[in-house]
Design a protein around this motif. Structure first.
Motif, short mmCIF file in Angstrom:
data_model
loop_
_atom_site.label_atom_id
_atom_site.label_comp_id
_atom_site.label_asym_id
_atom_site.label_seq_id
_atom_site.Cartn_x
_atom_site.Cartn_y
_atom_site.Cartn_z
N ILE A 39 1.99 110.48 41.56
CA ILE A 39 2.61 109.34 40.88
C ILE A 39 2.04 108.08 41.51
O ILE A 39 2.30 107.78 42.67
N ARG A 40 1.26 107.34 40.74
CA ARG A 40 0.66 106.11 41.27
C ARG A 40 1.61 104.92 41.07
O ARG A 40 2.53 104.98 40.26
N ASN A 41 1.36 103.89 41.82
CA ASN A 41 2.11 102.63 41.75
C ASN A 41 3.61 102.79 42.00
O ASN A 41 4.41 102.07 41.44
N ASN A 75 10.03 104.25 41.16
CA ASN A 75 9.01 104.13 40.13
C ASN A 75 9.76 103.97 38.82
O ASN A 75 10.78 104.61 38.60
N ILE A 76 9.27 103.14 37.95
CA ILE A 76 9.97 102.83 36.71
C ILE A 76 10.18 104.06 35.83
O ILE A 76 11.12 104.13 35.05
#
Length: 92
Positions: A39-41, A75-76
């Motif tokens: 999972i990036r960002n 994370n959104i």
């Protein structure tokens, strides 16, 4: 008198710096989803120091912690997760 004052000041600086050093270490981790994909960002925040970082495209991150700190990972697209730093933190 100046030498005494200078000596005292020098001693104070050494004393202050030796006791103000943090016992934090840098840890590395990877944020993954339930199917083990990176999972990036994602935002990783040390709740004790209020310092944070963001995971890169591979989900990897590095952050300074000490035993007892709490990390909050957000994370959104996913639910937030809190992890307490212990002697041996494993994948949860």
């Amino acid at each position: 008198m100046k030498k005494k004052l200078l000596s005292f000041f020098f001693f104070y600086l050494i004393f202050q710096s030796s006791f103000s050093q943090e016992k934090r270490v840098e840890i590395n981790g990877v944020v993954i989803n339930p199917s083990s994909k990176a999972i990036r960002n994602s935002n990783i925040l040390n709740l004790s120091t209020k310092r944070g970082t963001i995971s890169n495209n591979d989900g990897s991150f590095a952050i300074r912690v000490q035993k007892g700190d709490w990390l909050q990972i957000t994370n959104i697209q996913y639910q937030s997760k809190k992890i307490r730093i212990t002697e041996d933190v494993r994948k949860e």
